[in-house]
Design a protein around this motif. Structure first.
Motif, PDB file in Angstrom:
ATOM      1  N   GLU A  60       0.828  -1.210   0.000  1.00  0.00           N
ATOM      2  CA  GLU A  60       0.000   0.000   0.000  1.00  0.00           C
ATOM      3  C   GLU A  60       0.865   1.263   0.000  1.00  0.00           C
ATOM      4  N   ASN A  61       0.299   2.343  -0.540  1.00  0.00           N
ATOM      5  CA  ASN A  61       1.018   3.621  -0.517  1.00  0.00           C
ATOM      6  C   ASN A  61       0.288   4.654   0.330  1.00  0.00           C
ATOM      7  N   VAL A  62      -0.499   4.151   1.248  1.00  0.00           N
ATOM      8  CA  VAL A  62      -1.249   5.020   2.167  1.00  0.00           C
ATOM      9  C   VAL A  62      -1.255   4.383   3.551  1.00  0.00           C
ATOM     10  N   LEU A  63      -1.766   5.119   4.542  1.00  0.00           N
ATOM     11  CA  LEU A  63      -1.915   4.547   5.882  1.00  0.00           C
ATOM     12  C   LEU A  63      -2.960   3.422   5.843  1.00  0.00           C
ATOM     13  N   SER A  64      -2.988   2.640   6.911  1.00  0.00           N
ATOM     14  CA  SER A  64      -3.861   1.470   6.963  1.00  0.00           C
ATOM     15  C   SER A  64      -5.296   1.748   6.526  1.00  0.00           C
ATOM     16  N   PHE A  65      -5.760   0.982   5.608  1.00  0.00           N
ATOM     17  CA  PHE A  65      -7.162   1.004   5.156  1.00  0.00           C
ATOM     18  C   PHE A  65      -7.565   2.349   4.537  1.00  0.00           C
ATOM     19  N   HIS A  66      -6.598   3.210   4.223  1.00  0.00           N
ATOM     20  CA  HIS A  66      -6.932   4.513   3.629  1.00  0.00           C
ATOM     21  C   HIS A  66      -7.079   4.383   2.112  1.00  0.00           C
ATOM     22  N   SER A  67      -7.898   3.447   1.667  1.00  0.00           N
ATOM     23  CA  SER A  67      -7.993   3.196   0.232  1.00  0.00           C
ATOM     24  C   SER A  67      -8.661   4.355  -0.509  1.00  0.00           C
ATOM     25  N   PHE A  68      -9.249   5.302   0.221  1.00  0.00           N
ATOM     26  CA  PHE A  68      -9.875   6.443  -0.444  1.00  0.00           C
ATOM     27  C   PHE A  68      -8.862   7.400  -1.045  1.00  0.00           C
ATOM     28  N   GLU A  69      -7.579   7.233  -0.717  1.00  0.00           N
ATOM     29  CA  GLU A  69      -6.597   8.173  -1.274  1.00  0.00           C
ATOM     30  C   GLU A  69      -5.388   7.477  -1.881  1.00  0.00           C
ATOM     31  N   GLY A  70      -5.464   6.170  -2.036  1.00  0.00           N
ATOM     32  CA  GLY A  70      -4.333   5.464  -2.625  1.00  0.00           C
ATOM     33  C   GLY A  70      -4.703   4.012  -2.836  1.00  0.00           C
ATOM     34  N   GLU A 107       2.586   3.681  14.169  1.00  0.00           N
ATOM     35  CA  GLU A 107       2.160   4.825  13.348  1.00  0.00           C
ATOM     36  C   GLU A 107       3.364   5.607  12.849  1.00  0.00           C
ATOM     37  N   ARG A 108       4.328   5.776  13.714  1.00  0.00           N
ATOM     38  CA  ARG A 108       5.499   6.573  13.314  1.00  0.00           C
ATOM     39  C   ARG A 108       6.346   5.840  12.270  1.00  0.00           C
ATOM     40  N   ILE A 109       6.453   4.521  12.413  1.00  0.00           N
ATOM     41  CA  ILE A 109       7.210   3.759  11.407  1.00  0.00           C
ATOM     42  C   ILE A 109       6.521   3.885  10.049  1.00  0.00           C
ATOM     43  N   PRO A 114      13.512   4.256   3.040  1.00  0.00           N
ATOM     44  CA  PRO A 114      13.512   2.864   2.573  1.00  0.00           C
ATOM     45  C   PRO A 114      13.808   1.850   3.670  1.00  0.00           C
ATOM     46  N   THR A 115      14.317   2.311   4.816  1.00  0.00           N
ATOM     47  CA  THR A 115      14.577   1.361   5.891  1.00  0.00           C
ATOM     48  C   THR A 115      13.368   1.194   6.800  1.00  0.00           C
ATOM     49  N   MET A 116      12.275   1.880   6.474  1.00  0.00           N
ATOM     50  CA  MET A 116      11.069   1.806   7.306  1.00  0.00           C
ATOM     51  C   MET A 116       9.848   1.471   6.448  1.00  0.00           C
ATOM     52  N   GLN A 117      10.065   0.762   5.331  1.00  0.00           N
ATOM     53  CA  GLN A 117       8.953   0.472   4.428  1.00  0.00           C
ATOM     54  C   GLN A 117       8.553  -0.998   4.414  1.00  0.00           C
ATOM     55  N   GLN A 118       9.032  -1.741   5.397  1.00  0.00           N
ATOM     56  CA  GLN A 118       8.682  -3.151   5.466  1.00  0.00           C
ATOM     57  C   GLN A 118       7.316  -3.333   6.135  1.00  0.00           C
ATOM     58  N   PRO A 119       6.619  -4.420   5.806  1.00  0.00           N
ATOM     59  CA  PRO A 119       5.382  -4.709   6.552  1.00  0.00           C
ATOM     60  C   PRO A 119       5.690  -4.848   8.042  1.00  0.00           C
ATOM     61  N   ILE A 120       4.709  -4.490   8.867  1.00  0.00           N
ATOM     62  CA  ILE A 120       4.867  -4.535  10.318  1.00  0.00           C
ATOM     63  C   ILE A 120       4.081  -5.722  10.877  1.00  0.00           C
ATOM     64  N   GLY A 132      -1.014   0.333  11.831  1.00  0.00           N
ATOM     65  CA  GLY A 132      -0.125   0.072  10.692  1.00  0.00           C
ATOM     66  C   GLY A 132       0.327  -1.357  10.500  1.00  0.00           C
ATOM     67  N   ALA A 133      -0.068  -2.294  11.365  1.00  0.00           N
ATOM     68  CA  ALA A 133       0.412  -3.669  11.204  1.00  0.00           C
ATOM     69  C   ALA A 133      -0.230  -4.350   9.994  1.00  0.00           C
ATOM     70  N   GLU A 134       0.565  -5.175   9.311  1.00  0.00           N
ATOM     71  CA  GLU A 134       0.047  -5.956   8.178  1.00  0.00           C
ATOM     72  C   GLU A 134      -0.089  -7.433   8.526  1.00  0.00           C
ATOM     73  N   ILE A 135       0.652  -7.878   9.559  1.00  0.00           N
ATOM     74  CA  ILE A 135       0.597  -9.288   9.948  1.00  0.00           C
ATOM     75  C   ILE A 135       0.368  -9.349  11.456  1.00  0.00           C
ATOM     76  N   LEU A 136      -0.596 -10.161  11.878  1.00  0.00           N
ATOM     77  CA  LEU A 136      -0.806 -10.345  13.305  1.00  0.00           C
ATOM     78  C   LEU A 136      -0.729 -11.826  13.637  1.00  0.00           C
ATOM     79  N   ILE A 137      -0.205 -12.118  14.816  1.00  0.00           N
ATOM     80  CA  ILE A 137      -0.214 -13.482  15.321  1.00  0.00           C
ATOM     81  C   ILE A 137      -1.199 -13.521  16.478  1.00  0.00           C
ATOM     82  N   MET A 138      -2.214 -14.379  16.342  1.00  0.00           N
ATOM     83  CA  MET A 138      -3.279 -14.367  17.350  1.00  0.00           C
ATOM     84  C   MET A 138      -3.608 -15.777  17.810  1.00  0.00           C
TER      85      MET A 138
END
Ligand code: B12
Ligand code: SF4
Lengths: 313, 450
Positions: free
Chosen positions: A31-41, A226-228, A238-244, A290-296
């Motif tokens: 994604e090129n936007v914040l989480s679930f912000h599909s209205f702008e990216g 959020e800050r990452i 580029p050092t902070m663009q990995q999935p969280i 901002g997380a993309e992967i969760l362990i639950m």
């Protein structure tokens, strides 16, 4: 005054990372936007929820979250298959907690055997976690990475003290790597830099900024995530663009709110529902941050989160 | 639009008379632009300039109070989009929705649930703040009846009167005149009459756009209502699905804060009700994290409240200053000269967990709480604030030696490593290592009694 939607576009984008193989391969990020912000990216991929299992019976988990797995947890293979086939898990996270020196102290070879059996019995992606003992994890995760060679797993967690060996094992066996630091964006960035300086592909890292449970430091994890994400998108770092990743279950199912019996704390309501809600609310906060992967852990918490993701996508 | 310092400067008297306390008009203008000074400080500013500047310097999200007296709650006044930038100001309000189709007994049961929702957490009293009356029946009589029961049985609980029916709005608003309710239900058809009612009874007006009209319709509506003389509003874009709630709330907050777009500079009301209770809880969690000021719920079970209260507390804490308690020796029960002395840090969470467990142990004790800038035990230890010498100094200066006969200090299990060095620095004292987790304290205390 006419309303003009103040949309944001960012120069950065989260790397797309694929895990698993064959038809069940899954991609997160992109994604090129914040989480679930599909209205702008663009938000091309859903966050991924992995069901946590362990190499030894989860006798230390609270009863509410042991119960759903009671018939299968004696054996990690039956546990994994149950998650995949009955609960429709999209991924499995196998925690090799039994290798911890203060626990069963299982050897790296034993752990590797378990990993091999589990990875051979499922076709969904696998996340392989050590016991968070930095020394022991080095040897355990090397063996585990070999045992699951070429299955495109995520292995971890690599920390400042042990990242070299674990990253090397990930490269040698074609896996992705979790880089874990302690609730500090600068430490997280620094660890990613150290790992990439070894020649490790920066697009094969998953950031674990350290999770925390609702009521027990959640606000720290929330803000670090959020800050990452903002550093990756807005500053195009580029050092902070990995999935969280958020290791939710482990932190949630040890706090009093998920354990205490209603008889002892009548003001807190039903124990089981309270625990499930605690895990689900922690999880949704991490996804929003901002997380993309969760362990639950609890199937009902996971089910609710999947429904919520449906509503958010 | 927010004015720049230079734009503000142009509107000031430019005499540099210093009466405002700043050396020049320009310096004052710069402070105003940063919202660090109030225009009232300049006695000579013209009426025209005052009006223009007043508009521009008002907080981007209008402050609004719901209810009156002790249970009144403040909303709005937010200044940032992300909590790491600056503390979120006014925690969102939770409101239980009560339908007017319920019987009087059911209504009274719900009132009791709201009253009994208070939970203490980390020293704060958390509760369901308000009731939203829902005109599901469509009948003004039924709605009036619900409002009557509430205003009589629970006059202290702030209310949101949700109806689009004018006579229902009028009768219920009358019952709550001057008690700062929200009348929610002004839409593009009825806003003129609704504004009159809100004005008559000095209520806040809830503005509802249709789900198709969204933010555009919402902005137009608030402007029209404002022209009718209503200042206090809460707004609903019509978003009900999580995806739209996130989108609309984000755009509203951004427009208000980054563009100072006044038509959307009001607190947001979110209706989170769902058939699926856990899903409802998650939608409410979205509202807490993403800018809702009022969240309407369909039920308030205790487990659900506890989770939502805790999330609200977490999100609204100051990111710079951890919640902390005062450094001192706390008495738990009625300790004597023989009672045990335990030590911990002054992070609120740590203090409340530990003091709760000491209480559970039913052994009267002294709990020494040391100032570590609000850090937890391990964090404080790692940061060098909970060290042997600091602990020794604190114990000596606390005067506790005058209150107890023994010289034994119980320290947290996680910092067992400190025991030797504390003994070195606190002459005549013996250090005992307690359990790691506080929930081990009752068993630990009992075993010591034998
Ligand atoms: C949130 C957090 C932070 C927050 C601070 C929150 C705060 N207000 O303290 C922030 C992000 C600021 C932070 C910073 C750091 N942190 Co930190 N942090 C945490 C985290 C995730 C949770 C801490 C917490 O809130 N615990 C909850 C409270 C209630 O726990 P507690 O105070 O220990 O109390 C419990 C017990 O000790 C016991 N207890 C307490 N008092 C008493 C008294 C008696 C008598 C008894 C018997 C028992 C008892 O009961 C309580 C409940 O069981 C922990 C990891 C973890 N999950 O524990 C790491 C952790 C504490 N942090 C750690 C570190 C290293 C740091 C940093 C040095 C590094 C960094 N990231 O920069 C900095 C130092 C801070 C600084 N320089 O200002 C390490 C400490 C390692 C170690 N063993 O020394 C930890 C353990 C992380 C890890 N490695 O796993 N941290
Ligand atoms: S009081 Fe008013 S006129 Fe005098 S210096 Fe300050 S801003 Fe300028």
């Amino acid at each position: 005054m006419a309303f003009i939607p103040p949309k944001e576009t960012y120069p950065g984008r989260v790397y797309s990372v694929s895990i698993g193989t064959g038809q069940k391969e899954i991609t997160v990020g992109g994604e090129n936007v914040l989480s679930f912000h599909s209205f702008e990216g663009t938000v091309p991929n859903r966050p991924l929820i992995a069901h946590e299992i362990q190499d030894v019976p989860p006798t230390d988990w609270p009863e509410s979250v042991q119960k759903p797995y009671i018939d299968v947890y004696a054996n990690p293979v039956s546990w994994a298959k149950y998650c995949q086939d009955v609960l429709n898990a999209k991924a499995i996270a196998l925690r090799l907690i039994g290798t911890h020196p203060d626990r069963e102290n299982r050897s790296a070879e034993e752990a590797a055997r378990t990993v091999k059996e589990v990875v051979d019995s499922i076709d969904i992606p696998l996340i392989i976690l050590g016991s968070n003992h930095t020394e022991k994890d080095s040897s355990v995760l090397i063996a585990a990475a070999e045992a699951s060679k070429d299955r495109n797993c995520i292995i971890g967690k690599a920390q400042e003290a042990n990242y070299k060996t674990i990253a090397a094992a990930a490269v040698a066996n074609n896996h992705k790597l979790i880089a874990m630091s302690e609730l500090d964006i600068n430490l997280s960035k620094q660890l990613n830099i150290l790992i990439t300086q070894m020649g490790f592909d920066k697009e094969k890292i998953i950031i674990d900024p350290m999770c925390s449970a609702l009521g027990y430091g959640l606000e720290y994890t929330y803000s670090v995530m959020e800050r990452i994400r903002l550093a990756g998108l807005a500053q195009n770092d580029p050092t902070m663009q990995q999935p969280i990743m958020g290791d939710v279950g482990m932190y949630v199912w040890k706090v009093k709110e998920t354990i205490a019996d209603e008889k002892d704390v009548p003001l807190w309501g039903n124990t089981e529902e309270r625990g499930i809600t605690w895990e689900a609310v922690t999880a949704i906060s991490m996804l929003i941050a901002g997380a993309e992967i969760l362990i639950m852990r609890h199937p009902k918490a996971i089910e609710a989160i999947e429904k919520m993701i449906d509503e958010l996508m | 639009m927010a004015l720049t310092g230079v734009e503000i400067f142009k509107l000031l008297p430019k005499t540099n008379c210093k009466k405002c306390g700043f050396p020049t008009c320009l310096a004052f203008a710069m402070k105003l632009a940063q919202r660090q000074a109030s225009l009232d400080l300049c006695p000579d500013v013209s009426e025209e300039a005052r009006q223009k500047l007043g508009e521009a310097s008002a907080p981007p999200v209008r402050p609004i109070t719901l209810g009156t007296g002790e249970s009144a709650v403040k909303m709005g006044e937010e200044t940032v989009l992300f909590r790491h930038d600056k503390k979120f100001v006014n925690p969102c309000v939770f409101a239980l929705g009560i339908k007017d189709t319920l019987s009087s007994e059911e209504i009274e049961k719900k009132i009791d649930e709201v009253r009994n929702s208070v939970i203490d957490r980390v020293g704060q009293k958390l509760k369901i703040d308000a009731i939203a009356l829902l005109n599901d029946s469509g009948s003004p009589e039924k709605f009036g009846n619900l409002a009557k029961i509430l205003s009589e049985k629970a006059p202290e609980i702030p209310v949101i009167l949700c109806t689009t029916n004018l006579s229902a709005a009028e009768t219920s608003a009358k019952l709550y005149a001057d008690r700062k309710p929200v009348i929610y239900g002004a839409n593009s058809e009825n806003f003129e009459e609704m504004s009159k009612i809100a004005k008559n009874y000095r209520a806040t007006l809830g503005i509802a756009a249709s789900s198709s009209g969204g933010l555009n319709e919402l902005s137009e509506l608030t402007e029209k209502v404002k022209k009718l003389g209503i200042e206090d509003m809460v707004i609903d874009s019509g978003a009900r699905k999580a995806k739209e709630i996130l989108e609309h709330n984000t755009l509203i907050r951004r427009a208000a804060i980054k563009k100072n777009f006044k038509p959307l500079g009001y607190p947001i009301i979110t209706f989170a009700q769902r058939e699926d209770n856990l899903l409802e809880t998650l939608v409410a969690a979205l509202g807490i994290t993403k800018y809702s000021s009022i969240i309407v719920l369909s039920s308030i079970e205790r487990w659900k409240n506890l989770a939502l209260f805790t999330l609200r507390q977490n999100i609204y804490t100051d990111p710079q200053v951890p919640m902390q308690v005062e450094q001192k020796i706390y008495k738990i029960g009625e300790p004597t000269e023989e009672s045990p002395l335990l030590i911990t840090t002054n992070f609120s969470l740590t203090y409340f967990i530990v003091s709760g467990e000491v209480e559970n142990s039913k052994v009267a004790s002294y709990l020494a709480v040391m100032d570590c800038e609000g850090l937890s035990v391990l964090t404080a230890w790692a940061a060098g604030k909970f060290t042997a010498s600091k602990i020794a100094q604190f114990i000596k200066e606390s005067g506790i030696e005058g209150s107890i006969k023994h010289r034994e200090l119980i320290i947290p299990g996680y910092v067992a490593i400190l025991s030797g060095s504390i003994e070195d620095k606190l002459e005549g004292w013996k250090v005992t290592v307690g359990p790691r987790e506080a929930n081990g304290i009752p068993a630990f205390m009992k075993s010591r009694m034998k």
